[in-house]
Enzyme design. Structure first.
Site, PDB file in Angstrom:
ATOM      1  CE  LYS A   1      -2.853  11.554 -11.242  1.00  0.00           C
ATOM      2  NZ  LYS A   1      -1.752  10.562 -10.900  1.00  0.00           N
TER       3      LYS A   1
ATOM      4  CG  ASP B   1      -1.986   1.240   1.489  1.00  0.00           C
ATOM      5  OD1 ASP B   1      -1.846   2.033   0.517  1.00  0.00           O
ATOM      6  OD2 ASP B   1      -2.645   1.137   2.167  1.00  0.00           O
TER       7      ASP B   1
ATOM      8  CB  SER C   1       0.670  14.418 -13.883  1.00  0.00           C
ATOM      9  OG  SER C   1      -0.048  15.259 -13.377  1.00  0.00           O
TER      10      SER C   1
ATOM     11  CG  ASN D   1       1.709   3.969 -12.799  1.00  0.00           C
ATOM     12  OD1 ASN D   1       1.198   4.865 -13.604  1.00  0.00           O
ATOM     13  ND2 ASN D   1       1.125   2.998 -12.481  1.00  0.00           N
TER      14      ASN D   1
END
Length: 254
Positions: free
Chosen positions: A157, A64, A138, A91
């Protein structure tokens, strides 16, 4: 083109499906060793086995990424297993797109804070590489408003742009590069747009029509850009936000 990454080691968070999986496979196809993580152990095990079929070494663990200690442990153990670290790809996303406190909390801890924590944990090892890089994934949602219903996702983002630009300038004297890749709409099994395609065919058709290319990206089209940016062939590219959206967005990059 020889990307000069054979036998180098790259770690990708969220590497078992979609863009992350394609990035991991892209590195492996170029002869690089790969480490991954995701939350489901079975998916990690399957992906590691698939990566090893490329003839490279692979390492993975169910993790996690919102757990900073667990993420740090993963990176440390991956480096011990591989003996080096040449690149990090942050990612993982919570895909939290609402406007509530819980949405903002999830997006902050997974999309933004995990990137920072991963960079901090990886940096001592990246400093030992002769061609180290960091890439954060992003989204075009970070620079173009797609509605208040996705405000938490877009906010975090967008925050990645500032963080990665500052990081790039900070680590440049050490020879380490840091860049962002911002995908547009990307279609893959089990992903967000796959769900829209199954549950809202009209909404999916509108999203496809919004792109002048008349389609969505395949994950490997994004992955190829990430692999190149992570390689020594992109040695003078740092502090950049590379948009991979097929001209979906109308914003002029500056």
């Amino acid at each position: 083109m020889d990307l000069k990454i054979k036998s180098r080691h790259f770690l990708i968070t969220g590497g078992t499906r979609g863009i992350g999986r394609s990035i991991a496979e892209g590195f492996a196809a170029e002869g690089a060793d790969v480490s991954i993580c995701a939350r489901t152990a079975a998916h990690v095990e399957e992906t590691v086995a698939a990566l090893e079929c490329f003839g490279v070494r692979a390492f993975g663990r169910a993790t996690d990424v919102a757990d900073g200690a667990a993420l740090k442990g993963l990176i440390f153990d991956a480096v011990q297993h591989m003996g080096r670290l040449d690149g990090l790809v942050a990612n993982t996303s919570a895909m939290a797109s609402g406007s509530g406190v819980s949405d903002f909390d999830a997006a902050y801890r997974v999309d933004l804070l995990h990137t920072h924590n991963a960079v901090e944990a990886a940096m001592p090892f990246l400093e030992q590489s002769d061609a180290a890089s960091v890439v954060a994934i992003s989204s075009v949602s970070g620079s173009q408003d797609y509605g208040y219903e996705s405000v938490s996702y877009g906010t975090m983002k967008a925050a990645l742009f500032f963080y990665m630009k500052s990081l790039a300038r900070h680590v440049a004297p050490k020879g380490i590069r840091a860049n962002i890749v911002s995908p547009g709409t990307t279609l893959f099994p089990g992903g967000y747009w796959d769900e829209v395609r199954r549950t809202d065919s009209q909404g999916f058709a509108r999203a496809v029509a919004d792109n002048p290319l008349g389609r969505m990206a395949a994950p490997e089209e994004v992955a190829r850009v990430v692999v190149f940016l992570s390689s020594p062939c992109a040695s003078f590219v740092t502090g950049a936000n590379v948009v991979v959206d097929g001209t979906l967005t109308t914003r002029i990059q500056n």
